[in-house]
Motif scaffolding. Structure first.
Motif, short mmCIF file in Angstrom:
data_model
loop_
_atom_site.label_atom_id
_atom_site.label_comp_id
_atom_site.label_asym_id
_atom_site.label_seq_id
_atom_site.Cartn_x
_atom_site.Cartn_y
_atom_site.Cartn_z
N GLY A 121 39.02 82.67 -30.45
CA GLY A 121 38.87 82.33 -31.86
C GLY A 121 39.23 80.89 -32.15
O GLY A 121 39.62 80.15 -31.26
N GLY A 122 39.07 80.51 -33.42
CA GLY A 122 39.42 79.15 -33.84
C GLY A 122 38.20 78.25 -33.85
O GLY A 122 37.89 77.67 -34.86
N VAL A 123 37.51 78.18 -32.71
CA VAL A 123 36.31 77.34 -32.66
C VAL A 123 35.14 78.08 -33.31
O VAL A 123 35.22 79.27 -33.58
CB VAL A 123 35.93 76.98 -31.20
CG1 VAL A 123 36.95 76.02 -30.64
CG2 VAL A 123 35.81 78.22 -30.34
N ILE A 190 36.83 86.07 -40.59
CA ILE A 190 38.18 85.53 -40.43
C ILE A 190 38.20 84.74 -39.13
O ILE A 190 38.06 85.32 -38.05
CB ILE A 190 39.24 86.66 -40.34
CG1 ILE A 190 39.12 87.63 -41.51
CG2 ILE A 190 40.65 86.06 -40.28
CD1 ILE A 190 40.06 88.83 -41.41
N ASN A 191 38.32 83.44 -39.22
CA ASN A 191 38.31 82.62 -38.01
C ASN A 191 39.17 81.37 -38.20
O ASN A 191 38.71 80.40 -38.79
CB ASN A 191 36.90 82.22 -37.63
CG ASN A 191 36.87 81.51 -36.28
OD1 ASN A 191 37.73 81.74 -35.44
ND2 ASN A 191 35.89 80.65 -36.10
N PRO A 192 40.37 81.37 -37.76
CA PRO A 192 40.97 82.39 -36.89
C PRO A 192 41.80 83.44 -37.64
O PRO A 192 42.38 83.17 -38.67
CB PRO A 192 41.92 81.55 -36.04
CG PRO A 192 42.37 80.46 -36.98
CD PRO A 192 41.21 80.18 -37.88
N LEU A 193 41.81 84.64 -37.01
CA LEU A 193 42.83 85.64 -37.31
C LEU A 193 43.91 85.31 -36.27
O LEU A 193 43.59 85.25 -35.09
CB LEU A 193 42.26 87.04 -37.08
CG LEU A 193 43.23 88.21 -37.16
CD1 LEU A 193 43.75 88.40 -38.57
CD2 LEU A 193 42.56 89.50 -36.69
N LEU A 204 44.07 83.25 -41.18
CA LEU A 204 44.37 81.85 -41.48
C LEU A 204 43.20 81.16 -42.17
O LEU A 204 43.38 80.19 -42.90
CB LEU A 204 44.71 81.11 -40.18
CG LEU A 204 45.92 80.19 -40.24
CD1 LEU A 204 47.14 80.92 -40.71
CD2 LEU A 204 46.15 79.55 -38.89
N ASP A 205 42.01 81.64 -41.89
CA ASP A 205 40.81 81.06 -42.52
C ASP A 205 39.96 82.22 -43.02
O ASP A 205 40.05 83.33 -42.48
CB ASP A 205 40.04 80.23 -41.47
CG ASP A 205 38.90 79.42 -42.09
OD1 ASP A 205 38.82 79.36 -43.34
OD2 ASP A 205 38.08 78.88 -41.33
N GLY A 206 39.16 81.98 -44.04
CA GLY A 206 38.30 83.02 -44.57
C GLY A 206 36.99 82.44 -45.03
O GLY A 206 36.94 81.32 -45.54
MN MN Z 1 37.83 78.44 -39.25
#
Ligand code: MN
Ligand code: GDP
Length: 380
Positions: A121-123, A190-193, A204-206
């Motif tokens: 995740g994250g990217v 959701i990236n990242p959960l 953390l992001d939605g």
């Molecule tokens: Mn993101």
């Protein structure tokens, strides 16, 4: 309709998905005040309706309220992928241990919603899909049965989520499923959960997209639309009930009926041209609507020629012609225009346009050929 991160996360929170503490700010001093409330260590996040803000420098960590103010000043002055930053979200900073990708979207081919997850995740997920597709897990959800507990567990197991987090993950999955179905979303992501160093699972992001055709039954969501962050042409088109989608070509297309609009675009391509837009003025469009449509088409600086393909049924060709004249009077277009009018009141329509210096065409093929030539500067 796209929702901002802060809006998406507020919706997530209503459905029991944990999010960091935080608030949105429009000025640096507001950002500072929020950072003070949150204890200083915060993340300042640009609120623009595009992904990859982190990479573009639109997400920054601050160690105290003063730095939060500085970073907010910087970020509020940025433009990300052409969109000006007007607001920042100030969130309590999380100490991240692991970043997970988790979303629900519609799989048109399968005719079902699909849950997508990845330990990478994250990217951006497109990047993971391109480089390491084996790291993506997909589980289709039957819309009538809804998400089953075992499916959420399957996902947790497939992304090697430690057992300790399965219960919380289950709740988040169930929450996200409810978010997706109850808001008529086409995407809930959701990236990242993240798993935090203090062992919590938080979004953390939605990111959410709501089906425009369902907005009539979600007045609260419709209100969240941020017109400042949308392409002006699309806002304008919606106001007049026009279906307009901007594309990258240089031949503006004004057509009545979605099917005919797509056909017209295909024929333009067949003769070597590229449509600048999809535009359906709809059945029975009056002259005001036509004028609005024409202004929208001509507001695109790429447009080098305009093709009108009107098949008059309920739509009357003379009304369309009047709309064209009104718009020409107001916008004084400098690009060549090719018009094909057939059907109801076509004769009257052509008469009205006789003095308007437009290139006329009998058939769609003829019209498309002429528009392609005109866009290349070969028109007479
Ligand atoms: Mn993101
Ligand atoms: P995006 O780039 O538009 O997807 O914005 P994100 O909100 O996903 O942020 C991008 C990246 O910034 C995340 O993947 C994290 O690595 C990092 N990030 C965001 N919030 C925090 C935070 O609170 N703490 C830490 N340490 N990193 C964060």
């Amino acid at each position: 309709m796209k929702l901002h991160e802060y809006q998406s996360k507020q919706i997530f929170a209503k459905y029991g998905i944990p999010i960091p503490k935080g608030r949105v700010a429009a000025t640096a001093s507001e950002a500072k005040a929020i950072a003070e409330e949150l204890g200083g260590r915060v993340v300042i996040k640009s609120q623009v309706l595009v992904g990859g803000r982190g990479k573009a420098g639109g997400v920054k960590l601050a160690k105290d309220a003063d730095e939060a103010e500085q970073l907010a000043t910087q970020i509020l002055a940025m433009e990300i992928k052409g969109l000006p930053v007007r607001k920042v979200l100030v969130d309590e900073a999380a100490a991240i241990e692991t970043e997970i990708y988790f979303s629900i979207t519609n799989d048109r081919a399968a005719r079902k919603p699909v849950m997508i997850a990845s330990a990478a995740g994250g990217v951006e997920i497109e990047e993971v899909a391109a480089k390491t597709p084996e790291k993506i897990v997909k589980v289709h959800v039957d819309p009538l049965l809804g998400l089953r507990d075992y499916q959420a567990r399957d996902i947790a197991a497939s992304i090697d989520l430690p057992r300790d987090y399965w219960k919380d993950f289950n709740k988040i999955a169930a929450g996200l499923w409810k978010v997706y179905t109850e808001t008529d979303a086409t995407l809930a992501e959701i990236n990242p959960l993240v798993i935090t160093k203090d062992k919590r699972l938080i979004a953390l992001d939605g990111k959410m997209m709501i089906d425009d055709n369902a907005l009539f039954r979600h007045a609260d969501l419709a209100e969240m639309r941020d017109v400042d962050e949308e392409a002006a042409a699309e806002t304008e088109a919606r106001k007049y009930g026009l279906s307009y989608i901007k594309l990258d070509g240089n031949i503006g297309c004004m057509v009545n009926g979605a099917g005919l609009a797509m056909t017209s675009m295909d024929i333009v391509k067949l003769f070597g041209g590229e449509p600048a837009n999809f535009l359906d003025i709809g059945g029975g469009a009056g002259s005001d609507k036509v004028a609005a449509a024409m202004k929208i088409i001509l507001s695109d600086p790429n447009v080098k020629a305009v093709l009108f393909n009107i098949f008059g049924g309920i739509t009357r060709c003379d009304e369309v012609a009047r709309g064209i004249l009104v718009a020409m009077d107001e916008v004084k277009p400098k690009v060549p225009m090719v018009v094909r009018l057939v059907g109801t009141n076509a004769e009257e329509g052509r008469k009205l346009l006789a003095d308007a210096k437009m290139i006329t065409a009998e058939t769609l093929a003829d019209a498309a050929k002429k528009a392609v030539a005109a866009a290349k500067g070969k028109a007479k």
